[in-house]
Motif scaffolding. Structure first.
Motif, PDB file in Angstrom:
ATOM      1  N   ARG A 216     -12.955   7.386  -9.885  1.00 27.62           N
ATOM      2  CA  ARG A 216     -12.018   6.318  -9.551  1.00 27.62           C
ATOM      3  C   ARG A 216     -10.661   6.880  -9.147  1.00 27.62           C
ATOM      4  O   ARG A 216     -10.058   6.427  -8.168  1.00 27.62           O
ATOM      5  N   LEU A 219     -10.811   8.156  -5.620  1.00 28.74           N
ATOM      6  CA  LEU A 219     -10.942   7.148  -4.566  1.00 28.74           C
ATOM      7  C   LEU A 219      -9.728   6.224  -4.436  1.00 28.74           C
ATOM      8  O   LEU A 219      -9.640   5.473  -3.466  1.00 28.74           O
ATOM      9  N   THR A 220      -8.806   6.273  -5.388  1.00 32.51           N
ATOM     10  CA  THR A 220      -7.696   5.316  -5.358  1.00 32.51           C
ATOM     11  C   THR A 220      -6.316   5.949  -5.301  1.00 32.51           C
ATOM     12  O   THR A 220      -5.326   5.219  -5.143  1.00 32.51           O
ATOM     13  N   LYS A 223      -4.745   7.104  -0.682  1.00 33.53           N
ATOM     14  CA  LYS A 223      -5.461   6.037   0.007  1.00 33.53           C
ATOM     15  C   LYS A 223      -5.745   6.313   1.484  1.00 33.53           C
ATOM     16  O   LYS A 223      -6.867   6.075   1.944  1.00 33.53           O
ATOM     17  N   ALA A 227      -9.499   6.396   2.825  1.00 30.96           N
ATOM     18  CA  ALA A 227      -9.891   5.364   3.798  1.00 30.96           C
ATOM     19  C   ALA A 227     -10.571   5.999   5.001  1.00 30.96           C
ATOM     20  O   ALA A 227     -11.595   5.505   5.499  1.00 30.96           O
ATOM     21  N   LEU A 230     -14.072   7.357   3.903  1.00 31.28           N
ATOM     22  CA  LEU A 230     -15.076   6.300   3.770  1.00 31.28           C
ATOM     23  C   LEU A 230     -15.493   5.755   5.125  1.00 31.28           C
ATOM     24  O   LEU A 230     -16.657   5.380   5.330  1.00 31.28           O
ATOM     25  N   GLU A 263     -11.586  -3.548  -5.703  1.00 30.08           N
ATOM     26  CA  GLU A 263     -10.274  -2.953  -5.470  1.00 30.08           C
ATOM     27  C   GLU A 263     -10.225  -2.230  -4.127  1.00 30.08           C
ATOM     28  O   GLU A 263      -9.232  -2.308  -3.396  1.00 30.08           O
ATOM     29  N   ILE A 264     -11.293  -1.512  -3.807  1.00 32.49           N
ATOM     30  CA  ILE A 264     -11.346  -0.786  -2.531  1.00 32.49           C
ATOM     31  C   ILE A 264     -11.295  -1.768  -1.361  1.00 32.49           C
ATOM     32  O   ILE A 264     -10.529  -1.592  -0.403  1.00 32.49           O
ATOM     33  N   ASP A 267      -7.826  -3.509  -0.808  1.00 26.57           N
ATOM     34  CA  ASP A 267      -6.668  -2.677  -0.493  1.00 26.57           C
ATOM     35  C   ASP A 267      -6.461  -2.648   1.024  1.00 26.57           C
ATOM     36  O   ASP A 267      -7.388  -2.343   1.779  1.00 26.57           O
ATOM     37  N   ASN A 270      -7.703   0.096   3.313  1.00 29.84           N
ATOM     38  CA  ASN A 270      -9.135   0.156   3.617  1.00 29.84           C
ATOM     39  C   ASN A 270      -9.600  -0.999   4.499  1.00 29.84           C
ATOM     40  O   ASN A 270     -10.762  -1.392   4.453  1.00 29.84           O
TER      41      ASN A 270
END
Length: 370
Positions: A216, A219-220, A223, A227, A230, A263-264, A267, A270
């Motif tokens: 986590r 991935l957060t 950003k 992004a 991903l 959350e992803i 945001d 993303n």
């Protein structure tokens, strides 16, 4: 209390001696005497870095800490300790976690460099250290101390990039250097980052929970970096994420994963990833299954993903078709959905908004005749 170090080795001989003992510990037979000596040295190093010993203040200075950290860099001790932490006793593993955390964030007085000397050493000369911290999850004895240190250094964007893009295999293969990262190249799925899915899904509870916490964080925290990652690796990432985490048999993993997904997607960084995710009908079907899960917190976290599909003004034809086909069922289902959350005003407002949006969809019979 300078007497704490009286009749002991010089602080600046400790690192080399501890390094030799770590190497000896790897070679059978593992002698108790070796472990005892190593534990004592690690305790001394921790005291030098922290300046405390069992509630007793110990004389130490920034200059002494700086000299010790420089010696650790010179002897490649940070990497060697990381690779062998699983061989240590419990207390020595705790001391090692403290040593690594302090060393990797210590900046000499007056330093204006972005990275600490030890972290700069990892980035420039020993990126394998960051990768081995990840691989600490392969063993239960190293999972927790390695995870704690790893989350600390993941605050640095270059370290995060190393973990995301490294594809080295095995302990002896060199890790990728930051300057060699090809950000536009899709990943093979064999790198250390992709192993987090297995560590989260298959490890013992404590190690699994710790691995998810690191996952986590990765991935957060940075950003824009994530992004883009991903976006480039969208299909492989969400295929694994959905099948191994969202559909995990572990309640904790399932709930945490759904929450993180929400959350992803919500945001703004993303946005491109979100629009791609919510245009795919298989993702909507998976999310609608979560709404009917028997566990209320899974339903609740699933709701926050479902609302992204419904609120999207540019729905794909496939997603619109599924929502329309299920329009009447959803309108019967949602009014009483989690009706015990009467004190959650935001949830109630969002649920009312979704109901209004679904009411605006054409009736299924209308769609069938057009």
């Amino acid at each position: 209390m300078a007497f704490f170090f009286r009749n002991k080795q010089s602080k600046f001989e400790i690192v080399k001696t501890a390094k030799d003992l770590l190497i000896r510990l790897r070679q059978p037979p593992q002698l108790a005497k070796t472990e005892d000596e190593l534990c004592k040295l690690l305790s001394q190093m921790k005291v030098t870095l922290q300046g405390t010993h069992v509630y007793i203040e110990v004389d130490t200075t920034p200059e002494a800490v700086s000299a010790l950290v420089n010696d650790m860099i010179k002897e490649d001790f940070i990497h060697i300790l990381t690779c062998n932490i699983h061989l240590l006793r419990f207390e020595a593993r705790k001391d090692s976690q403290t040593i690594l955390s302090y060393a990797l964030r210590f900046r000499p007085p007056g330093s204006t460099n972005e990275e600490s000397p030890a972290l700069a050493h990892v980035l420039d000369d020993r990126p394998e250290t960051a990768i081995h911290l990840c691989r600490g999850y392969e063993r239960k004895d190293s999972a927790m101390p390695c995870g704690a240190v790893l989350r600390e250094i993941l605050k640095n964007e270059h370290i995060a990039a190393l973990v995301l893009y490294d594809e080295s295999q095995g302990e002896d293969e060199p890790a990728i250097r930051v300057d060699d990262i090809q950000f536009e190249a899709p990943q093979s799925g064999n790198g250390v980052f992709w192993q987090f899915f297995d560590w989260i899904n298959n490890a013992a509870f404590e190690a699994s929970t710790d691995a998810f916490s690191t996952f986590r964080t990765l991935l957060t925290t940075h950003k824009p970096l994530v992004a883009h990652y991903l976006h480039v690796n969208f299909v492989m990432f969400f295929s694994k994420y959905n099948s191994l985490l969202i559909e995990s048999m572990s309640y904790v993993t399932k709930r945490q994963s759904i929450k993180l997904l929400g959350e992803i997607l919500l945001d703004r960084t993303n946005y491109v990833v979100m629009t791609h995710y919510v245009e795919l009908p298989e993702h909507l079907k998976l999310t609608m299954k979560l709404l009917k899960d028997e566990r209320k917190m899974v339903q609740y976290e699933g709701f926050h993903v479902f609302k992204v599909f419904v609120a999207n003004p540019n729905k794909s034809e496939a997603v619109t078709r599924i929502l329309t086909q299920n329009r009447d069922r959803l309108l019967r289902f949602l009014p009483s959905f989690l009706d015990d959350r009467q004190d959650d005003d935001q949830f109630l407002d969002e649920k009312s908004f979704l109901i209004r949006q679904i009411e605006l969809l054409p009736a299924p019979a209308t769609v069938a005749t057009t």
